[in-house]
Design a protein around this motif. Sequence first.
Motif, PDB file in Angstrom:
ATOM      1  N   LEU A 181       1.572 -79.462 -79.435  1.00  0.00           N
ATOM      2  CA  LEU A 181       0.193 -78.361 -80.175  1.00  0.00           C
ATOM      3  C   LEU A 181      -0.108 -77.739 -81.289  1.00  0.00           C
ATOM      4  O   LEU A 181      -1.134 -77.364 -82.081  1.00  0.00           O
ATOM      5  N   GLN A 182       1.268 -77.606 -81.498  1.00  0.00           N
ATOM      6  CA  GLN A 182       1.337 -77.219 -82.885  1.00  0.00           C
ATOM      7  C   GLN A 182       1.340 -77.923 -83.493  1.00  0.00           C
ATOM      8  O   GLN A 182       0.544 -78.078 -84.979  1.00  0.00           O
ATOM      9  N   ASP A 183       1.233 -79.395 -84.112  1.00  0.00           N
ATOM     10  CA  ASP A 183       0.699 -80.545 -85.033  1.00  0.00           C
ATOM     11  C   ASP A 183      -0.579 -80.495 -85.098  1.00  0.00           C
ATOM     12  O   ASP A 183      -1.646 -80.670 -85.648  1.00  0.00           O
ATOM     13  N   GLY A 184      -1.135 -80.710 -83.884  1.00  0.00           N
ATOM     14  CA  GLY A 184      -2.630 -80.537 -83.055  1.00  0.00           C
ATOM     15  C   GLY A 184      -3.279 -79.727 -84.018  1.00  0.00           C
ATOM     16  O   GLY A 184      -4.446 -79.983 -84.782  1.00  0.00           O
ATOM     17  N   ILE A 185      -2.526 -78.259 -83.940  1.00  0.00           N
ATOM     18  CA  ILE A 185      -3.490 -77.548 -84.412  1.00  0.00           C
ATOM     19  C   ILE A 185      -3.512 -76.935 -86.095  1.00  0.00           C
ATOM     20  O   ILE A 185      -4.070 -77.031 -86.829  1.00  0.00           O
ATOM     21  N   THR A 186      -2.201 -77.840 -86.670  1.00  0.00           N
ATOM     22  CA  THR A 186      -2.218 -77.499 -88.056  1.00  0.00           C
ATOM     23  C   THR A 186      -3.392 -79.052 -88.755  1.00  0.00           C
ATOM     24  O   THR A 186      -3.564 -78.992 -89.757  1.00  0.00           O
ATOM     25  N   LEU A 187      -3.170 -80.398 -87.823  1.00  0.00           N
ATOM     26  CA  LEU A 187      -4.241 -81.049 -88.177  1.00  0.00           C
ATOM     27  C   LEU A 187      -5.492 -80.546 -88.023  1.00  0.00           C
ATOM     28  O   LEU A 187      -6.621 -80.669 -88.878  1.00  0.00           O
TER      29      LEU A 187
END
Length: 268
Positions: free
Chosen positions: A54-60
């Motif tokens: 989820l954190q990776d999705g927010i960053t991307l």
Amino acid sequence: MQKAVSLSERKKFSVPVNKILPFLIPIIVILAWQVSSSLGWLSSSILPSPLAVLQDGITLTASGELPKNLSVSLYRATVGLLIGGGIGFLLGFINGMSNTCRMLFDSSIQMFRNIPHLALIPLIILWLGINESAKISLVAIGTMFPVYINTFHGIRSVDPDLLEMGKSYELSKKQLFFKIIFPSALPQILVGIRYALGVMWTTLIVAETISANSGIGYMANNAEDFMDMETVILCIVVYAILGKISDLVAKSFESILLDWQKTGRSKA
């Protein structure tokens, strides 16, 4: 009176069980996945936790990379489905309505249908290169046959008694099609479209991992090269969500376009 009011209020705010059940297993799986990651039972190098994904999705998303590649994938999928589905419907309509066309074309179409369309990738790359037309063409080929076969069988399976009744009322060929043939075939046509949506995403995943420089599949392939497991899992989740949304849209169209069936059943 107060009891009646409280019961009606309770019904208003209560959530039907059939609305909760479809989400129950995914929620349990995600919770078990997160707990296993937190307790160290799952290595982050093998399967990152849901929170890390989820954190990776927010960053991307914040960087604009995910929206850009998502829009490219949606464009390829939509155009490919419209082209392939349109051709499939047209061929299914022609062969279903005309015995001459059926004898002339159906056997050849069935022969090509049995060739795995993903096996055509080398040929499509040789013919069309590695640009957008190659990826869209692959999606179009994959989605054409489910729509064709269901449209064809939907039209051929129309109740002959209904056709005889329409002819006895002296309906024209156009009226026969729009009042009897098309409504009778519509449920099966929609099944074909729903199946084609699944083929569309499966085909796109493969198409975007071969000589692509954009799209969700490209993101997954690129992340794999750098062992970025969070992004790989994120791309898989995005494909799953896209597939679920497209299926819900197809089901919504079914409920709207086939509302007359429910009305007919309730009257009966």
